[in-house]
Design a protein around this motif. Structure first.
Motif, PDB file in Angstrom:
ATOM      1  N   ILE A 125       3.260  11.471 -41.991  1.00  0.00           N
ATOM      2  CA  ILE A 125       4.060  11.668 -40.809  1.00  0.00           C
ATOM      3  C   ILE A 125       4.271  10.266 -39.995  1.00  0.00           C
ATOM      4  O   ILE A 125       3.147   9.593 -39.682  1.00  0.00           O
ATOM      5  N   GLY A 126       5.350   9.766 -39.831  1.00  0.00           N
ATOM      6  CA  GLY A 126       5.793   8.575 -39.177  1.00  0.00           C
ATOM      7  C   GLY A 126       5.587   8.540 -37.789  1.00  0.00           C
ATOM      8  O   GLY A 126       5.560   9.636 -37.067  1.00  0.00           O
ATOM      9  N   ARG A 127       5.632   7.310 -37.141  1.00  0.00           N
ATOM     10  CA  ARG A 127       5.651   7.424 -35.473  1.00  0.00           C
ATOM     11  C   ARG A 127       6.964   7.681 -35.184  1.00  0.00           C
ATOM     12  O   ARG A 127       7.047   7.797 -33.700  1.00  0.00           O
ATOM     13  N   ASN A 128       8.017   7.731 -35.872  1.00  0.00           N
ATOM     14  CA  ASN A 128       9.229   7.901 -35.411  1.00  0.00           C
ATOM     15  C   ASN A 128       9.529   9.346 -35.145  1.00  0.00           C
ATOM     16  O   ASN A 128      10.874   9.750 -34.413  1.00  0.00           O
ATOM     17  N   GLY A 129       8.832  10.321 -35.164  1.00  0.00           N
ATOM     18  CA  GLY A 129       8.804  11.593 -35.093  1.00  0.00           C
ATOM     19  C   GLY A 129       9.743  12.406 -35.683  1.00  0.00           C
ATOM     20  O   GLY A 129       9.943  13.676 -35.510  1.00  0.00           O
ATOM     21  N   ALA A 130      10.280  11.990 -37.039  1.00  0.00           N
ATOM     22  CA  ALA A 130      11.019  12.670 -37.881  1.00  0.00           C
ATOM     23  C   ALA A 130      10.155  13.730 -38.563  1.00  0.00           C
ATOM     24  O   ALA A 130       9.207  13.499 -39.020  1.00  0.00           O
ATOM     25  N   ALA A 131      10.685  14.957 -38.799  1.00  0.00           N
ATOM     26  CA  ALA A 131       9.948  16.143 -39.379  1.00  0.00           C
ATOM     27  C   ALA A 131       9.979  15.835 -40.611  1.00  0.00           C
ATOM     28  O   ALA A 131      10.932  15.534 -41.319  1.00  0.00           O
ATOM     29  N   ARG A 132       8.940  16.267 -41.438  1.00  0.00           N
ATOM     30  CA  ARG A 132       8.914  16.468 -42.856  1.00  0.00           C
ATOM     31  C   ARG A 132       9.205  17.992 -43.268  1.00  0.00           C
ATOM     32  O   ARG A 132       8.131  18.902 -42.721  1.00  0.00           O
ATOM     33  N   GLU A 133      10.026  18.291 -44.084  1.00  0.00           N
ATOM     34  CA  GLU A 133       9.782  19.812 -44.789  1.00  0.00           C
ATOM     35  C   GLU A 133       9.411  19.672 -46.111  1.00  0.00           C
ATOM     36  O   GLU A 133       9.414  18.862 -46.845  1.00  0.00           O
ATOM     37  N   VAL A 134       8.337  20.662 -46.213  1.00  0.00           N
ATOM     38  CA  VAL A 134       7.742  20.758 -47.834  1.00  0.00           C
ATOM     39  C   VAL A 134       7.965  22.205 -48.096  1.00  0.00           C
ATOM     40  O   VAL A 134       7.383  23.184 -47.390  1.00  0.00           O
ATOM     41  N   TYR A 135       8.416  22.335 -49.397  1.00  0.00           N
ATOM     42  CA  TYR A 135       8.506  23.869 -49.974  1.00  0.00           C
ATOM     43  C   TYR A 135       7.551  23.857 -51.262  1.00  0.00           C
ATOM     44  O   TYR A 135       7.604  23.148 -51.932  1.00  0.00           O
ATOM     45  N   PHE A 136       6.933  25.063 -51.296  1.00  0.00           N
ATOM     46  CA  PHE A 136       6.064  25.257 -52.109  1.00  0.00           C
ATOM     47  C   PHE A 136       6.332  26.600 -52.782  1.00  0.00           C
ATOM     48  O   PHE A 136       6.591  27.583 -52.039  1.00  0.00           O
ATOM     49  N   TYR A 137       6.614  26.639 -54.469  1.00  0.00           N
ATOM     50  CA  TYR A 137       7.032  27.615 -55.181  1.00  0.00           C
ATOM     51  C   TYR A 137       5.857  28.058 -56.125  1.00  0.00           C
ATOM     52  O   TYR A 137       5.460  27.223 -56.608  1.00  0.00           O
ATOM     53  N   TRP A 138       5.696  29.216 -56.207  1.00  0.00           N
ATOM     54  CA  TRP A 138       4.745  29.846 -57.248  1.00  0.00           C
ATOM     55  C   TRP A 138       5.689  30.788 -57.978  1.00  0.00           C
ATOM     56  O   TRP A 138       6.455  31.418 -57.670  1.00  0.00           O
ATOM     57  N   GLY A 139       5.243  30.756 -59.362  1.00  0.00           N
ATOM     58  CA  GLY A 139       5.816  31.698 -60.386  1.00  0.00           C
ATOM     59  C   GLY A 139       4.971  31.799 -61.423  1.00  0.00           C
ATOM     60  O   GLY A 139       3.818  31.621 -61.267  1.00  0.00           O
ATOM     61  N   ALA A 140       5.565  31.983 -62.803  1.00  0.00           N
ATOM     62  CA  ALA A 140       4.753  32.156 -64.086  1.00  0.00           C
ATOM     63  C   ALA A 140       4.041  30.950 -64.457  1.00  0.00           C
ATOM     64  O   ALA A 140       3.017  31.129 -65.029  1.00  0.00           O
ATOM     65  N   LYS A 141       4.785  29.882 -63.863  1.00  0.00           N
ATOM     66  CA  LYS A 141       3.892  28.697 -64.536  1.00  0.00           C
ATOM     67  C   LYS A 141       3.851  27.749 -63.016  1.00  0.00           C
ATOM     68  O   LYS A 141       4.681  27.687 -62.253  1.00  0.00           O
ATOM     69  N   PRO A 142       2.959  26.957 -62.928  1.00  0.00           N
ATOM     70  CA  PRO A 142       2.857  26.097 -61.791  1.00  0.00           C
ATOM     71  C   PRO A 142       3.917  25.203 -61.771  1.00  0.00           C
ATOM     72  O   PRO A 142       4.487  24.661 -62.721  1.00  0.00           O
ATOM     73  N   ASP A 143       4.465  25.046 -60.589  1.00  0.00           N
ATOM     74  CA  ASP A 143       5.632  24.124 -60.193  1.00  0.00           C
ATOM     75  C   ASP A 143       5.086  23.024 -59.238  1.00  0.00           C
ATOM     76  O   ASP A 143       4.246  22.947 -58.727  1.00  0.00           O
TER      77      ASP A 143
END
Length: 148
Positions: A125-143
């Motif tokens: 997380i930077g000082r510039n305030g830009a937001a980070r988006e993180v997507y987690f996916y679960w399924g038949a195999k770890p991803d």
């Protein structure tokens, strides 16, 4: 629209300061704080998604949990965020399907576990305030998670 968002954030902060506890739920949306970290978790149903959308700009880390293939959102994720020294800054037992977090600038580890499969990602997380988006996916195999 920004004045409404500001009022919602102010009301939330006042409620937390007045002893409503570290978390509270309104229509299933869970919000709270842990030290300097504030968060909102939910997104099941249109009312929760609208409430999260109204708060979106107030958070610099946005997590989404889903099932690979079907895209079905997951609200059963054990979430832990630790700082660079692996000290916990936030821990939630049944988070999601969306979790918004406001973190001070720095590098963090995001650990998410569902169906006995754990995924960990480093996020800065930077000082510039830009937001980070993180997507987690679960399924038949770890991803792998997707980070933007």
């Amino acid at each position: 629209m920004k004045p409404i968002r500001t009022m919602v954030t102010f009301a939330l902060a006042c409620g937390l300061q007045l002893g409503m506890g570290s978390t509270w739920a309104q229509d299933g949306l869970v919000t709270g704080s842990s030290g300097a970290v504030t968060y909102a978790s939910g997104g099941v149903g249109s009312e929760q998604r609208e409430a999260l959308a109204a708060m979106r700009a107030d958070f610099n880390l946005r997590l989404t949990f889903a099932t690979r293939g079907s895209g079905e959102m997951r609200a059963d994720v054990a979430l832990t965020i630790t700082d660079r020294k692996r000290n916990p800054v936030l821990s939630l037992d049944a988070a999601g399907p969306q979790v918004y977090v406001k973190l001070p600038p720095g590098t963090y580890w995001v650990n998410a576990k569902a169906d006995e499969q754990e995924q960990s990602r480093s996020v800065t997380i930077g000082r510039n305030g830009a937001a980070r988006e993180v997507y987690f996916y679960w399924g038949a195999k770890p991803d792998q998670a997707t980070t933007q």
